[in-house]
Design a protein around this motif. Structure first.
Motif, short mmCIF file in Angstrom:
data_model
loop_
_atom_site.label_atom_id
_atom_site.label_comp_id
_atom_site.label_asym_id
_atom_site.label_seq_id
_atom_site.Cartn_x
_atom_site.Cartn_y
_atom_site.Cartn_z
N THR A 1 -12.36 -6.15 -10.93
CA THR A 1 -12.14 -6.18 -12.39
C THR A 1 -11.55 -7.50 -12.88
N HIS A 2 -11.06 -8.33 -11.96
CA HIS A 2 -10.33 -9.56 -12.29
C HIS A 2 -9.08 -9.25 -13.11
N ARG A 3 -8.56 -8.01 -13.02
CA ARG A 3 -7.29 -7.69 -13.66
C ARG A 3 -6.17 -7.92 -12.65
N THR A 4 -4.95 -8.13 -13.18
CA THR A 4 -3.78 -8.27 -12.31
C THR A 4 -2.74 -7.26 -12.76
N ILE A 5 -1.60 -7.27 -12.10
CA ILE A 5 -0.55 -6.32 -12.47
C ILE A 5 -0.13 -6.50 -13.94
N ALA A 6 -0.27 -7.72 -14.45
CA ALA A 6 0.14 -7.99 -15.84
C ALA A 6 -0.68 -7.18 -16.84
N ASP A 7 -1.83 -6.67 -16.42
CA ASP A 7 -2.68 -5.88 -17.32
C ASP A 7 -2.26 -4.41 -17.38
N LYS B 1 7.93 3.95 -2.90
CA LYS B 1 7.56 2.96 -1.87
C LYS B 1 6.27 2.24 -2.28
N GLY B 2 5.34 3.01 -2.86
CA GLY B 2 4.08 2.41 -3.31
C GLY B 2 4.33 1.36 -4.37
N LEU B 3 5.14 1.71 -5.36
CA LEU B 3 5.41 0.77 -6.45
C LEU B 3 6.12 -0.48 -5.93
N ARG B 4 7.08 -0.26 -5.02
CA ARG B 4 7.83 -1.42 -4.47
C ARG B 4 6.89 -2.43 -3.82
N GLN B 5 5.81 -1.91 -3.27
CA GLN B 5 4.86 -2.78 -2.56
C GLN B 5 4.22 -3.81 -3.49
N ILE B 6 4.02 -3.44 -4.77
CA ILE B 6 3.32 -4.37 -5.67
C ILE B 6 4.23 -5.00 -6.73
N LEU B 7 5.48 -4.48 -6.85
CA LEU B 7 6.37 -5.01 -7.90
C LEU B 7 6.55 -6.53 -7.87
N PRO B 8 6.66 -7.16 -6.68
CA PRO B 8 6.86 -8.62 -6.66
C PRO B 8 5.73 -9.40 -7.36
N ALA C 1 4.76 -8.77 -10.28
CA ALA C 1 5.04 -8.76 -11.73
C ALA C 1 6.19 -9.69 -12.09
N GLN C 2 6.21 -10.16 -13.34
CA GLN C 2 7.33 -10.95 -13.84
C GLN C 2 8.55 -10.02 -13.96
N PRO C 3 9.79 -10.59 -13.93
CA PRO C 3 10.99 -9.74 -13.93
C PRO C 3 11.02 -8.72 -15.08
N GLU C 4 10.65 -9.15 -16.28
CA GLU C 4 10.71 -8.23 -17.42
C GLU C 4 9.74 -7.06 -17.23
N GLN C 5 8.54 -7.38 -16.75
CA GLN C 5 7.55 -6.32 -16.54
C GLN C 5 7.97 -5.40 -15.39
N GLN C 6 8.66 -5.96 -14.42
CA GLN C 6 9.14 -5.11 -13.31
C GLN C 6 10.01 -3.99 -13.86
N GLU C 7 10.88 -4.34 -14.84
CA GLU C 7 11.77 -3.32 -15.42
C GLU C 7 10.96 -2.25 -16.14
N THR C 8 9.91 -2.66 -16.89
CA THR C 8 9.05 -1.70 -17.61
C THR C 8 8.38 -0.76 -16.61
#
Ligand code: COA
Length: 389
Positions: free
Chosen positions: A222-228, A244-251, A253-260
């Motif tokens: 899709t050429h999408r990233t976590i920012a989408d 555990k799943g979310l922790r795997q991909i959180l890095p 994301a930008q810090p603000e999006q990580q909180e969201t």
């Protein structure tokens, strides 16, 4: 122009009894925080003998079916791994109990906790070709691991019922998805057993590996990233698994999006934490929990990770629709969960042992405490006796 297809309505049912996880931990000689924090479960649904996958599905579907909807249902796709017959589909019993038209396809789908996702995707493809049709998709299970086993804390049960339709109220599915299947022995239940066999630690690793694989494939496609994305929902056999799943991909994301994303995850695990494992319905209870407790806005993109041991994983996405709050009955769900009765560990063990026997003899179940609309009254001449009040 392609039509919008997805989840139009969602209903949920779990029986009226629960076990407190701190109490279970104490009874099993464990620190309560292992169950509450380490596993991430506060309460667990206790399934009385008067409820099975068919009745729980009927009780969930009842919330979302109006006479007009019933007439338009072309197909019932019933995902379960704790069905009641090795030949006849739970979907046929269900279609009869709900009074659906006989011009309905009714099929049971099995691939561990992935069954409801198979149903959802097959339903969406069907509606893309037949836009006037509606499909009833079910994920219903009783999660049983055995008394005093490591998996006991990850039991539970209930049913999610979804209507898949064109121009859906809740979620428009995006057509891209990434899936992955491998023959893996992490969790299985031979036909001669009522409890699953599981290598829990291995299963956790396979789950995380499959998530990595399909998330990567989806991004390439899709050429999408976590920012989408605005939120991710996970198959939750226990809530720590999705964390555990979310922790795997959180890095990524930008810090603000990580909180969201973290806040969205908290909302998406709330109801699962209090119900326990639904096997194939777990991902969709988590989505419903996000709808109920999250801060969602129209157009938000939600990522879904579905996992069924054995093993199959899929990552797909959808966008929140303007009328999403009309697609589920929030007050009824709050009532359903709030009105449950707590049972002691001793009572839970008695209920656990009082499931319909597997010797086929005629049985009449005590239905005094049963308040659900659809229930199992017993067995006669080798046939389950379903009733509606
Ligand atoms: N306070 C806080 N956390 C604690 C704790 C305490 N006092 N004691 C232990 N924990 C944590 C552990 O550190 C561990 O966390 P981690 O996974 O982040 O490392 C967690 O609690 C579980 O402890 P563990 O010793 O691994 O538990 P266990 O050996 O009893 O097994 C499962 C846990 C989940 C593997 C087991 O319940 C199981 O097999 N369940 C079935 C899973 C399944 O069905 N999988 C297939 C479908 S996807």
């Amino acid at each position: 122009m392609s039509i919008s297809v997805g989840i139009d309505k969602i209903g949920f049912y779990t029986p009226g009894l629960y076990l407190d996880m701190a109490e279970l931990a104490t009874a099993r000689g464990e620190d309560p925080n292992k169950y509450l924090i380490g596993i991430g479960q506060s309460r667990q649904a206790v399934i009385p003998p008067t409820q099975d996958t068919v009745t729980m599905a009927a009780n969930a579907a009842r919330q979302i079916l109006t006479p007009a909807f019933k007439a338009d249902i072309a197909m019932v796709l019933f995902g379960t791994e704790s069905g009641i017959d090795n030949s006849k589909a739970t979907a046929v019993y269900l279609a009869h109990l709900l009074g659906l038209s006989s011009q309905t396809r009714a099929i049971e789908l099995k691939q561990a906790c992935y069954g409801a996702t198979a149903g959802l995707q097959l339903a969406a493809d069907y509606v893309r070709v037949h836009p006037a049709a509606k499909v009833l998709v079910i994920g219903a299970d009783v999660a049983r691991y055995g008394l005093r086993t490591a998996g006991e804390v990850t039991q539970g049960g209930g049913a999610v019922a979804m209507i898949v339709a064109a121009n859906p109220q809740i979620l428009a599915l995006e057509s891209e998805s990434a899936y992955h299947t491998e023959d893996v022995m992490d969790f299985w239940r031979p036909t001669y057993r009522t409890e699953a066999l599981v290598d829990g630690k291995y299963s956790t690793n396979v789950y995380l590996d499959f998530f990595k694989t399909v998330w990567h494939d989806y991004q390439q496609q899709t050429h999408r990233t976590i920012a989408d994305f605005d939120a991710f929902v996970f198959h939750l056999p226990f809530t720590k698994m999705g964390r555990k799943g979310l922790r795997q991909i959180l890095p990524e994301a930008q810090p603000e999006q990580q909180e969201t994303l973290k806040a969205a995850f908290e909302a998406s695990q709330e109801d699962n934490r209090n119900v326990g494992n639904l096997y194939t319905g777990s991902l969709y209870l988590s989505f419903l929990s996000l709808l109920r407790h999250g801060q969602l806005a129209v157009g938000n993109r939600i990522g879904f990770f579905s996992y069924g041991s054995g093993a199959e994983g899929e990552f797909f996405s959808g966008r929140i629709q303007p009328d999403f709050r009309k697609g589920f009955d929030d007050a009824a769900l709050t009532r359903l969960l709030a009105q449950r009765q707590r049972v002691s560990v001793a009572e839970y063990e008695t209920i656990y042992r009082s499931q319909l026997s597997d010797d086929g003899r005629d049985t009449q179940l005590a239905i005094g405490e049963e308040t659900a609309s659809y229930y199992l009254a017993g067995r006669q001449n080798q046939q389950r006796q379903y009733r509606q009040r």
